[in-house]
Design a protein around this motif. Structure first.
Motif, PDB file in Angstrom:
ATOM      1  N   GLU A 105       0.832  -1.209   0.000  1.00 43.86           N
ATOM      2  CA  GLU A 105       0.000   0.000   0.000  1.00 43.86           C
ATOM      3  C   GLU A 105       0.865   1.257   0.000  1.00 43.86           C
ATOM      4  OE1 GLU A 105      -3.219   0.735  -0.401  1.00 43.86           O
ATOM      5  OE2 GLU A 105      -3.652  -1.372  -0.726  1.00 43.86           O
ATOM      6  N   ALA A 106       1.948   1.239   0.778  1.00 43.59           N
ATOM      7  CA  ALA A 106       2.853   2.390   0.810  1.00 43.59           C
ATOM      8  C   ALA A 106       3.476   2.611  -0.570  1.00 43.59           C
ATOM      9  CB  ALA A 106       3.933   2.182   1.866  1.00 43.59           C
ATOM     10  N   GLN A 107       3.891   1.528  -1.226  1.00 37.11           N
ATOM     11  CA  GLN A 107       4.481   1.625  -2.554  1.00 37.11           C
ATOM     12  C   GLN A 107       3.455   2.127  -3.566  1.00 37.11           C
ATOM     13  OE1 GLN A 107       7.870   0.976  -3.420  1.00 37.11           O
ATOM     14  NE2 GLN A 107       7.147   2.116  -5.179  1.00 37.11           N
ATOM     15  N   LEU A 108       2.225   1.644  -3.479  1.00 39.93           N
ATOM     16  CA  LEU A 108       1.162   2.081  -4.377  1.00 39.93           C
ATOM     17  C   LEU A 108       0.889   3.577  -4.206  1.00 39.93           C
ATOM     18  CD1 LEU A 108      -0.895   1.142  -6.489  1.00 39.93           C
ATOM     19  CD2 LEU A 108      -2.450   0.607  -4.612  1.00 39.93           C
ATOM     20  N   CYS A 109       0.846   4.033  -2.960  1.00 41.58           N
ATOM     21  CA  CYS A 109       0.659   5.468  -2.690  1.00 41.58           C
ATOM     22  C   CYS A 109       1.797   6.266  -3.307  1.00 41.58           C
ATOM     23  CB  CYS A 109       0.570   5.714  -1.185  1.00 41.58           C
ATOM     24  SG  CYS A 109       0.426   7.459  -0.756  1.00 41.58           S
ATOM     25  N   HIS A 110       3.017   5.800  -3.108  1.00 43.00           N
ATOM     26  CA  HIS A 110       4.191   6.485  -3.668  1.00 43.00           C
ATOM     27  C   HIS A 110       4.136   6.504  -5.196  1.00 43.00           C
ATOM     28  CE1 HIS A 110       8.270   7.780  -4.327  1.00 43.00           C
ATOM     29  NE2 HIS A 110       8.580   6.642  -4.913  1.00 43.00           N
ATOM     30  N   ASN A 111       3.770   5.386  -5.812  1.00 45.63           N
ATOM     31  CA  ASN A 111       3.701   5.313  -7.270  1.00 45.63           C
ATOM     32  C   ASN A 111       2.661   6.276  -7.837  1.00 45.63           C
ATOM     33  OD1 ASN A 111       5.633   3.321  -7.173  1.00 45.63           O
ATOM     34  ND2 ASN A 111       4.214   1.645  -7.551  1.00 45.63           N
ATOM     35  N   GLN A 112       1.552   6.456  -7.139  1.00 45.32           N
ATOM     36  CA  GLN A 112       0.475   7.318  -7.635  1.00 45.32           C
ATOM     37  C   GLN A 112       0.636   8.775  -7.219  1.00 45.32           C
ATOM     38  OE1 GLN A 112      -3.457   5.699  -7.152  1.00 45.32           O
ATOM     39  NE2 GLN A 112      -2.813   3.673  -7.830  1.00 45.32           N
ATOM     40  N   ASN A 113       1.580   9.056  -6.326  1.00 45.92           N
ATOM     41  CA  ASN A 113       1.822  10.421  -5.855  1.00 45.92           C
ATOM     42  C   ASN A 113       3.328  10.676  -5.809  1.00 45.92           C
ATOM     43  OD1 ASN A 113      -1.036  11.236  -4.896  1.00 45.92           O
ATOM     44  ND2 ASN A 113      -0.688   9.221  -3.979  1.00 45.92           N
ATOM     45  N   GLN A 114       3.978  10.510  -6.948  1.00 42.64           N
ATOM     46  CA  GLN A 114       5.438  10.553  -6.983  1.00 42.64           C
ATOM     47  C   GLN A 114       6.025  11.905  -6.631  1.00 42.64           C
ATOM     48  OE1 GLN A 114       7.058   8.783 -10.497  1.00 42.64           O
ATOM     49  NE2 GLN A 114       6.038   6.837 -10.112  1.00 42.64           N
ATOM     50  N   ALA A 115       5.276  12.976  -6.765  1.00 37.47           N
ATOM     51  CA  ALA A 115       5.779  14.307  -6.425  1.00 37.47           C
ATOM     52  C   ALA A 115       5.530  14.654  -4.956  1.00 37.47           C
ATOM     53  CB  ALA A 115       5.128  15.363  -7.321  1.00 37.47           C
ATOM     54  N   HIS A 116       5.005  13.695  -4.193  1.00 40.91           N
ATOM     55  CA  HIS A 116       4.671  13.925  -2.783  1.00 40.91           C
ATOM     56  C   HIS A 116       5.622  13.173  -1.853  1.00 40.91           C
ATOM     57  CE1 HIS A 116       0.130  14.947  -3.409  1.00 40.91           C
ATOM     58  NE2 HIS A 116       0.922  15.656  -4.188  1.00 40.91           N
ATOM     59  N   HIS A 117       5.688  13.651  -0.612  1.00 36.27           N
ATOM     60  CA  HIS A 117       6.310  12.880   0.461  1.00 36.27           C
ATOM     61  C   HIS A 117       5.251  11.881   0.938  1.00 36.27           C
ATOM     62  CE1 HIS A 117       9.657  15.574   0.603  1.00 36.27           C
ATOM     63  NE2 HIS A 117       9.005  16.573   1.166  1.00 36.27           N
ATOM     64  N   VAL A 118       5.687  10.684   1.306  1.00 34.89           N
ATOM     65  CA  VAL A 118       4.777   9.650   1.822  1.00 34.89           C
ATOM     66  C   VAL A 118       5.272   9.250   3.205  1.00 34.89           C
ATOM     67  CG1 VAL A 118       3.879   7.305   1.482  1.00 34.89           C
ATOM     68  CG2 VAL A 118       4.261   8.800  -0.495  1.00 34.89           C
ATOM     69  N   ARG A 119       4.357   9.196   4.168  1.00 28.36           N
ATOM     70  CA  ARG A 119       4.766   8.785   5.500  1.00 28.36           C
ATOM     71  C   ARG A 119       3.931   7.620   6.004  1.00 28.36           C
ATOM     72  NH1 ARG A 119       3.235  13.886   9.446  1.00 28.36           N
ATOM     73  NH2 ARG A 119       0.976  13.744   9.241  1.00 28.36           N
ATOM     74  N   LEU A 120       4.555   6.861   6.874  1.00 29.05           N
ATOM     75  CA  LEU A 120       3.947   5.727   7.549  1.00 29.05           C
ATOM     76  C   LEU A 120       3.609   6.168   8.969  1.00 29.05           C
ATOM     77  CD1 LEU A 120       3.359   2.636   7.899  1.00 29.05           C
ATOM     78  CD2 LEU A 120       5.770   2.422   8.542  1.00 29.05           C
ATOM     79  N   VAL A 121       2.397   5.874   9.404  1.00 27.64           N
ATOM     80  CA  VAL A 121       1.949   6.221  10.751  1.00 27.64           C
ATOM     81  C   VAL A 121       1.484   4.944  11.436  1.00 27.64           C
ATOM     82  CG1 VAL A 121       0.307   7.587  12.104  1.00 27.64           C
ATOM     83  CG2 VAL A 121       1.196   8.492   9.949  1.00 27.64           C
ATOM     84  N   GLY A 122       1.786   4.827  12.716  1.00 30.68           N
ATOM     85  CA  GLY A 122       1.279   3.725  13.534  1.00 30.68           C
ATOM     86  C   GLY A 122       0.402   4.310  14.627  1.00 30.68           C
ATOM     87  N   TYR A 123      -0.913   4.068  14.554  1.00 30.60           N
ATOM     88  CA  TYR A 123      -1.847   4.603  15.547  1.00 30.60           C
ATOM     89  C   TYR A 123      -1.959   3.648  16.730  1.00 30.60           C
ATOM     90  CZ  TYR A 123      -3.293   8.170  12.243  1.00 30.60           C
ATOM     91  OH  TYR A 123      -3.308   9.228  11.378  1.00 30.60           O
ATOM     92  N   ASP A 124      -1.743   4.178  17.919  1.00 28.56           N
ATOM     93  CA  ASP A 124      -1.812   3.419  19.165  1.00 28.56           C
ATOM     94  C   ASP A 124      -3.227   3.537  19.725  1.00 28.56           C
ATOM     95  OD1 ASP A 124      -1.666   2.520  21.808  1.00 28.56           O
ATOM     96  OD2 ASP A 124       0.327   3.366  22.140  1.00 28.56           O
ATOM     97  N   ASN A 125      -3.991   2.443  19.662  1.00 27.96           N
ATOM     98  CA  ASN A 125      -5.377   2.461  20.152  1.00 27.96           C
ATOM     99  C   ASN A 125      -5.465   2.757  21.642  1.00 27.96           C
ATOM    100  OD1 ASN A 125      -6.502   1.883  17.700  1.00 27.96           O
ATOM    101  ND2 ASN A 125      -6.696  -0.297  18.081  1.00 27.96           N
ATOM    102  N   TYR A 126      -4.519   2.232  22.402  1.00 28.31           N
ATOM    103  CA  TYR A 126      -4.565   2.377  23.850  1.00 28.31           C
ATOM    104  C   TYR A 126      -4.354   3.831  24.268  1.00 28.31           C
ATOM    105  CZ  TYR A 126      -3.550   1.713  28.784  1.00 28.31           C
ATOM    106  OH  TYR A 126      -3.559   1.798  30.140  1.00 28.31           O
ATOM    107  N   ARG A 127      -3.352   4.461  23.718  1.00 27.96           N
ATOM    108  CA  ARG A 127      -3.037   5.850  24.086  1.00 27.96           C
ATOM    109  C   ARG A 127      -3.800   6.868  23.251  1.00 27.96           C
ATOM    110  NH1 ARG A 127       2.433   3.619  24.816  1.00 27.96           N
ATOM    111  NH2 ARG A 127       2.806   3.622  27.052  1.00 27.96           N
ATOM    112  N   GLN A 128      -4.513   6.398  22.232  1.00 28.88           N
ATOM    113  CA  GLN A 128      -5.286   7.278  21.351  1.00 28.88           C
ATOM    114  C   GLN A 128      -4.399   8.360  20.726  1.00 28.88           C
ATOM    115  OE1 GLN A 128      -8.875   6.949  20.751  1.00 28.88           O
ATOM    116  NE2 GLN A 128      -8.197   4.950  21.462  1.00 28.88           N
ATOM    117  N   SER A 129      -3.265   7.932  20.214  1.00 28.25           N
ATOM    118  CA  SER A 129      -2.323   8.864  19.596  1.00 28.25           C
ATOM    119  C   SER A 129      -1.474   8.123  18.569  1.00 28.25           C
ATOM    120  CB  SER A 129      -1.415   9.480  20.662  1.00 28.25           C
ATOM    121  OG  SER A 129      -0.611   8.478  21.250  1.00 28.25           O
ATOM    122  N   GLN A 130      -0.588   8.857  17.931  1.00 29.28           N
ATOM    123  CA  GLN A 130       0.346   8.225  17.017  1.00 29.28           C
ATOM    124  C   GLN A 130       1.501   7.645  17.825  1.00 29.28           C
ATOM    125  OE1 GLN A 130       1.679  11.034  14.099  1.00 29.28           O
ATOM    126  NE2 GLN A 130      -0.308  11.151  13.080  1.00 29.28           N
ATOM    127  N   GLY A 131       1.758   6.374  17.632  1.00 31.59           N
ATOM    128  CA  GLY A 131       2.900   5.747  18.289  1.00 31.59           C
ATOM    129  C   GLY A 131       4.155   5.881  17.453  1.00 31.59           C
TER     130      GLY A 131
END
Length: 119
Positions: free
Chosen positions: A81-107
């Motif tokens: 999915e990350a590669q697909l996003c990058h391929n379709q938005n090559q002029a953009h920065h792409v970031r990976l986020v991990g959402y922590d359900n317990y802390r209700q924030s980005q881990g």
């Protein structure tokens, strides 16, 4: 003790802008990105992919690539999915986020693909 240096990052110089801790390190290899995805999955966090134009990267709003991958544990599927996003938005920065359900924030949050000219 070593001397603390100012990093010459300025809003007026878009090539010097930094987005998070990993931005100060050399670009991650495919294996290092895989290990970050594995870490997010091992913590039980929900991965998500976001992207934005380089000029807007320092702002709070990034476009979400599809919905967060709630409960996804297949590292290859997340990387695909990350590669697909990058391929379709090559002029953009792409970031990976991990959402922590317990802390209700980005881990975790890191730019894994930088737009051309920002390597």
């Amino acid at each position: 003790m070593s001397e603390i240096l100012d990093y010459p990052s300025r809003l007026t110089d878009k090539h010097s802008r930094k987005f998070e801790t990993f931005s100060y390190l050399p670009r991650m290899t495919a294996e290092q990105i895989r290990r970050q995805v594995e870490y997010i999955v091992s913590r039980g966090w929900n991965p998500a992919i976001e992207h934005t134009e380089p000029d807007e990267a320092s702002g709070a709003y990034w476009y979400m690539w599809k919905l967060p991958m709630f409960g996804e544990t297949d590292v290859d599927k997340i990387l695909s999915e990350a590669q697909l996003c990058h391929n379709q938005n090559q002029a953009h920065h792409v970031r990976l986020v991990g959402y922590d359900n317990y802390r209700q924030s980005q881990g975790a949050s890191m730019v894994i693909y930088r737009a051309p000219g920002f390597e």
